[in-house]
Design a protein around this motif. Structure first.
Motif, PDB file in Angstrom:
ATOM      1  N   SER A 208     -28.662  63.282   2.775  1.00  0.00           N
ATOM      2  CA  SER A 208     -29.359  62.475   3.781  1.00  0.00           C
ATOM      3  C   SER A 208     -28.822  62.696   5.185  1.00  0.00           C
ATOM      4  CB  SER A 208     -29.231  60.987   3.417  1.00  0.00           C
ATOM      5  OG  SER A 208     -27.877  60.586   3.417  1.00  0.00           O
ATOM      6  N   ASN A 230     -30.552  61.303  -2.845  1.00  0.00           N
ATOM      7  CA  ASN A 230     -30.806  60.775  -1.506  1.00  0.00           C
ATOM      8  C   ASN A 230     -31.095  61.941  -0.568  1.00  0.00           C
ATOM      9  OD1 ASN A 230     -30.924  59.471   0.934  1.00  0.00           O
ATOM     10  ND2 ASN A 230     -29.042  58.295   0.657  1.00  0.00           N
ATOM     11  N   GLY A 232     -32.968  61.190   2.220  1.00  0.00           N
ATOM     12  CA  GLY A 232     -33.499  60.428   3.340  1.00  0.00           C
ATOM     13  C   GLY A 232     -33.083  60.964   4.695  1.00  0.00           C
ATOM     14  N   LYS A 233     -33.876  60.649   5.698  1.00  0.00           N
ATOM     15  CA  LYS A 233     -33.614  60.985   7.092  1.00  0.00           C
ATOM     16  C   LYS A 233     -33.442  62.492   7.288  1.00  0.00           C
ATOM     17  CE  LYS A 233     -31.447  58.889  11.120  1.00  0.00           C
ATOM     18  NZ  LYS A 233     -30.375  58.028  11.647  1.00  0.00           N
ATOM     19  N   ASP A 254     -33.964  57.871  -2.870  1.00  0.00           N
ATOM     20  CA  ASP A 254     -34.145  57.579  -1.456  1.00  0.00           C
ATOM     21  C   ASP A 254     -34.729  58.811  -0.768  1.00  0.00           C
ATOM     22  OD1 ASP A 254     -34.078  56.879   1.201  1.00  0.00           O
ATOM     23  OD2 ASP A 254     -32.063  56.018   1.149  1.00  0.00           O
ATOM     24  N   SER A 256     -36.525  58.225   2.145  1.00  0.00           N
ATOM     25  CA  SER A 256     -36.978  57.548   3.371  1.00  0.00           C
ATOM     26  C   SER A 256     -36.831  58.428   4.601  1.00  0.00           C
ATOM     27  CB  SER A 256     -36.188  56.258   3.573  1.00  0.00           C
ATOM     28  OG  SER A 256     -34.814  56.529   3.758  1.00  0.00           O
ATOM     29  N   LYS A 257     -37.604  58.109   5.635  1.00  0.00           N
ATOM     30  CA  LYS A 257     -37.524  58.744   6.952  1.00  0.00           C
ATOM     31  C   LYS A 257     -37.675  60.262   6.877  1.00  0.00           C
ATOM     32  CE  LYS A 257     -34.832  55.012   9.024  1.00  0.00           C
ATOM     33  NZ  LYS A 257     -33.647  54.628   9.785  1.00  0.00           N
ATOM     34  N   ASN A 258     -38.770  60.701   6.217  1.00  0.00           N
ATOM     35  CA  ASN A 258     -39.166  62.099   6.209  1.00  0.00           C
ATOM     36  C   ASN A 258     -40.621  62.173   6.642  1.00  0.00           C
ATOM     37  OD1 ASN A 258     -37.025  64.093   5.064  1.00  0.00           O
ATOM     38  ND2 ASN A 258     -36.798  62.264   3.780  1.00  0.00           N
ATOM     39  N   ASN A 278     -36.647  53.865  -2.481  1.00  0.00           N
ATOM     40  CA  ASN A 278     -36.814  53.726  -1.041  1.00  0.00           C
ATOM     41  C   ASN A 278     -37.638  54.890  -0.513  1.00  0.00           C
ATOM     42  OD1 ASN A 278     -36.659  53.289   1.685  1.00  0.00           O
ATOM     43  ND2 ASN A 278     -34.428  53.173   1.784  1.00  0.00           N
TER      44      ASN A 278
END
Length: 978
Positions: A208, A230, A232-233, A254, A256-258, A278
């Motif tokens: 991440s 994970n 994420g991001k 996780d 998230s934020k992709n 997430n």
């Protein structure tokens, strides 16, 4: 015994020593060669490391074994080093090749230090190494492509929170024994190597917070042991691979934020062991799938900030382990399903910023939920469902209630006081009516109360003072009437009070001035009357205070934030006066006694009711007219006489004489209506100067933001410096000017230029200072005054002396405002003397545009808060200027230097050099190594701390003095390097 000290040796010397120890017999030690390898390896490793806290002081090259050294653990059978754990030791430097001697090392952990450089040597050559943890350091560069080709038995590697870049090498797939990989919070880029899915023993993968892109490669279905992933991001695109449903042991996902898109793959419903899912902030679309209810172990589900549409699936009610549900910022419609009453463990629901309709469901307040976030929907109806008798116990658990930006109607129920644990209540931007219930005062833990933009009426209840934990109160844009309750002073933690655009009347309570933590106050567009309490000037943390468009009157408070308040914040109050509204506050004249000869009343001064008002007004008007005329006449006479005297005492070329000589300065003090007023604090009457002293350019010493400085002589031959102020139009009245100058004249410190007297006329003000002969610090640093450049000792003493002078000023509540190297003089003994201190106090208001125009030559020294009208100017702006000055003195460079194609800011240059480990290169090259690095580097670091962008992060000048004195104290126990 052969004794060779290797501390501080360069690598070439270390290699020589290494060869020597390998081939020269050591007869005194009865140790096997392999044990010497561990001692030698750790000592060589230590030589590449800086240890500011002395954590490795127990590491001694003469020891027979390293097993008792701090951070070292040995295998009890072989006595070989098996673990090296130095987490959080504040170490810096680089990882050297010494560690390659530790052939039996199983665990290496150097986490939470400041180690820099690249990932070299190749630690994976240590065939017994199981765990590598280099997280939370400053390591950088790319990972060599062959780094993982010989992984040995490596099971866990963490490079998290560093500055690695480039691609993750494909060779990572060679580490077949890996169970945990954590490369999070770096700058890795490019695609995720597809070979990573061949690591079938992998249980945890965290990549991440990087810059990885492209699609997530296929093949994840082979990861039978994966428990947590994970990604994420990052910048991943495409869809979630179908194969993820085959990772049946997954507990945590996780992504998230992709920039992932499409529908969620149906295979995910097989992940029945998954606790946390997430997918926040992607571009997933379609309906939230009904099969989501099959993931029965979910405790956290975050689908927020996507493009999901349709209704909330009823199957969510099957998630009985669910604690946190977030589906905010989507396009959901319909009502919340009643089935959710089965989610007995639910603590947080966030459906804000959707298009949900209907009324508030009863079940929300029966489950004991702690946070209810439903803002930005279309929920209508009343709030009565919050207060059903069956939900009474559950209401006591609620911490956050955000129903803002909906279509709620009716009144705020008086039973709102039952939310005894509530910390945030936001009901803003609805259509609520009625009054604010007095039970608000029962909410002892409430931090935020926002009822703004409703249709509330009535008064603000006095009981609001019972909510003693309040930090933010927002009641703007309602129809509230009455006065501001004085009980508000009980809310001592209050930071923001916004009551604008109501119908409030009466005065601003004096109690508001007792709220020491207030930062933002907005009382604009009301009907407030009366004068402003003087106590408001005590609010030292104010950044915004808006009272515009009221009916307030009188003078604005003096001092503090109100010296820099924006005119727009006080406009619309015709009877307010002060600098901010550009209106002079006239002194109130006493009403004259008017005798009425026709009155039958024998009481002196009695006036018939029909004439009294008219006669008083006439008398005041007459007095004002007479006074004005008298001032004009006296002024004309004074100027005429002064001009005659000037012409009579100078040559024709001196027609613009600013200060007459002779008797004007022959007494202390003297006052003459024609020539002005001279005061010498020493009482010395032997002051004499000629006109040429101020007119002859040869006598001019320099010019600054506040005026020009000239040298002249007393009758006894002692020189003085006279500053002719060029801010006459901004200088205070004579009374205020003299009061401030006399305060400055009482300040005595060895490192401050002494103010010896002053001269005043309405159009001319002079300040008389002691004369300091050694020139300015600027010329010494940048021009080598007299052909000599300052030594390190000279520079340190100048920095320390300047710090002491500022600390002394700050103790007396005086801010310098204009600290720079040209305002620091050097006396004959080399001591610094700070000049121009306190001159901003002579201005009627410390308005930033005035200050900026007067000290524009201080470019590079000015703290960033000068650019923001809403941030208060404090002593910390002097600390910032001092920090720049420190860097200037140590480096010999100007605060801002303009190159041919670039602008170099000194603070940024030194900070960048420090981060790259080459700060020592910034020291003035003219010192040619003649400086102690153990003083120069800490001094530069102190300068950088003083120039922090955040004022609260800068130390006080008293602390700065203490730090400098500690730096100067010689360290004990230093040995000479061999």
């Amino acid at each position: 015994m052969l004794f060779i000290s290797i501390w501080g040796l360069e690598m070439k010397k270390l290699l020589s020593l290494f060869i020597l120890l390998l081939f020269v017999p050591i007869s005194v030690r009865s140790l096997n060669p392999s044990l010497n390898d561990d001692v030698l390896g750790l000592i060589v490793f230590k030589a590449d490391i800086q240890d500011p806290n002395g954590q490795l002081v127990s590491w001694n090259e003469d020891d027979d074994s390293p097993c008792n050294w701090v951070g070292v653990k040995c295998n009890p059978r072989s006595n070989r080093v098996s673990e090296l754990v130095l987490d959080g030791f504040a170490l810096s430097g680089r990882i050297g090749k010494g560690l390659l001697q530790l052939q039996f090392l199983r665990k290496l952990s150097l986490a939470k230090n400041n180690i820099s450089g690249s990932l070299s040597p190749n630690l994976t050559q240590l065939v017994n190494l199981r765990i590598i943890d280099l997280s939370e350091n400053n390591l950088s560069g790319s990972i060599p492509g062959d780094f993982f080709q010989q992984c040995g038995s490596l099971r866990s590697i963490s490079l998290a929170n560093n500055k690695f870049s480039g691609q993750i090498p494909d060779s990572l797939s060679s580490c077949s024994t890996l169970a945990a990989i954590n490369f999070s919070s770096n700058q890795f880029s490019g695609p995720l190597p597809s070979g990573i899915w061949s690591l079938q023993g992998l249980r945890s993968l965290d990549l991440s917070n990087n810059l990885l892109d492209k699609e997530i490669p296929k093949g994840i279905e082979s990861m039978n042991n994966l428990r947590g992933i994970n990604l994420g991001k990052n910048k991943f695109t495409g869809v979630v691979p179908d194969g993820i449903g085959s990772c049946l042991l997954l507990r945590s996902i996780d992504f998230s934020k992709n920039s992932l898109s499409g529908n969620l793959p149906n295979t995910m419903q097989k992940l029945t062991l998954c606790n946390d899912l997430n997918l926040h902030k992607n571009s997933f679309a379609g309906e939230v799938p009904e099969w989501i209810g099959e993931m029965g172990s979910l405790e956290t589900l975050d689908l927020s900030d996507n493009r999901f549409s349709g209704q909330v699936p009823t199957s969510i009610g099957n998630l009985q382990s669910l604690k946190m549900l977030k589906i905010s910022m989507n396009a959901l419609t319909g009502t919340l399903p009643e089935s959710m009453i089965n989610c007995k463990n639910l603590l947080v629901i966030d459906f804000s910023q959707n298009s949900l309709t209907g009324s508030l469901p009863d079940w929300i307040f029966k489950l004991g939920i702690q946070e209810v976030l439903l803002s930005g929907n279309k929920i209508s109806g009343s709030m009565d469902s919050l207060f059903s008798s069956s939900a009474e116990n559950s209401r006591k658990k609620l911490l956050v209630l955000d129903l803002s930006r909906n279509a709620l109607l009716g009144k705020i129920p008086s039973a709102v006081g039952d939310f005894s644990s509530l910390e945030v209540m936001d009901l803003s931007r609805n259509s609520l009516v009625g009054g604010i219930p007095a039970s608000i005062g029962e909410l002892k833990t409430l931090n935020v109360l926002d009822l703004s933009e409703n249709q509330l009426s009535g008064s603000i209840p006095m009981e609001i003072g019972g909510a003693v934990s309040l930090k933010e109160v927002r009641l703007e844009k309602n129809s509230l009437a009455g006065t501001i309750p004085t009980s508000i002073e009980k809310c001592s933690s209050l930071m923001s009070l916004i009551l604008s655009r109501n119908c409030l009347t009466g005065p601003i309570p004096t109690a508001v001035g007792n709220l020491a933590n207030l930062q933002i106050v907005d009382l604009s567009v009301n009907r407030l009357t009366g004068t402003l309490p003087k106590q408001l000037a005590n609010l030292s943390r104010l950044v915004s205070f808006n009272i515009s468009h009221n009916q307030l009157q009188g003078e604005l408070p003096a001092g503090g934030f109100f010296n820099t308040i924006a005119p727009s914040s006080v406009s619309g109050n015709p009877s307010l006066c002060g600098a901010a509204v550009n209106k002079t506050c006239h002194t109130v004249l006493p009403k004259p006694i008017v005798l009425n000869p026709n009155s039958s009343d024998s009481t002196p001064g009695s006036i018939p009711p029909n004439l009294a008002h008219k006669k008083i007004i006439l008398s005041i008007s007459a007095l004002i007219a007479i006074g004005a005329a008298a001032v004009i006449v006296i002024g004309v006479i004074a100027i005429t006489v002064l001009n005659l005297r000037v012409r009579s005492s100078t040559s024709p070329s001196a027609a613009t004489l600013a200060l007459s000589g002779g008797d004007d300065f022959s007494h202390s003090p003297t006052t003459d209506a024609n020539s002005g007023k001279l005061v010498m604090f020493s009482g010395d009457p032997d002051f004499s100067t000629g006109a040429h002293a101020l007119l002859n350019k040869d006598c001019e010493l320099g010019r600054g933001g506040f005026g020009a400085v000239y040298k002249t002589m007393l009758r006894d031959g002692r020189p003085v410096a006279i500053k002719k102020l060029t801010v006459s139009s901004l200088v205070k009245s004579q009374e205020d000017f003299e009061r401030e100058v006399k305060k400055l004249g009482k300040i005595r410190h060895p490192n401050l230029v002494e103010l010896e007297g002053y001269y005043w006329t309405p159009s001319l003000q002079l300040l008389i200072y002691e004369f300091v002969s050694g020139g300015t610090l600027y010329k010494h640093v940048h021009e080598g005054l007299g052909g000599n450049f300052l030594s390190w000792n000279d520079r340190f003493n100048i920095i320390l002396g300047t710090a002491k002078s500022l600390a002394h000023l700050h103790q007396m509540n005086i801010i310098h405002y204009n600290l720079k190297s040209s305002n620091i003089l050097i006396d004959s003994s080399g001591e610094p003397k700070v000049a121009d201190f306190g001159l901003a106090r002579l201005l009627p208001m410390l308005d930033r545009y005035v200050l900026s125009s007067k000290i524009q030559s201080a470019l590079g020294y000015m703290a960033p808060e000068f650019a923001c009208r809403t941030v208060k100017i404090t002593e910390k702006c002097d600390v910032y200027g001092f920090g720049v000055l420190v860097l200037e003195v140590v480096t010999g460079k100007r605060p801002v230097e303009y190159m041919e194609d670039d602008v170099v800011v000194l603070c940024d240059m030194v900070r960048g050099a420090l981060e790259e480990g080459r700060v020592e290169e910034c020291v003035d090259e003219r010192l040619k190594g003649n400086f102690p690095a153990d003083e120069a580097i800490p001094v530069m670091k102190l300068g950088l701390i003083c120039t922090s962008q955040v004022p609260s992060n800068r130390p006080d000048m008293g602390e700065v003095v203490n730090i400098l004195e500690l730096i100067r104290c010689p360290s004990e126990g230093h040995e000479e390097l061999v």
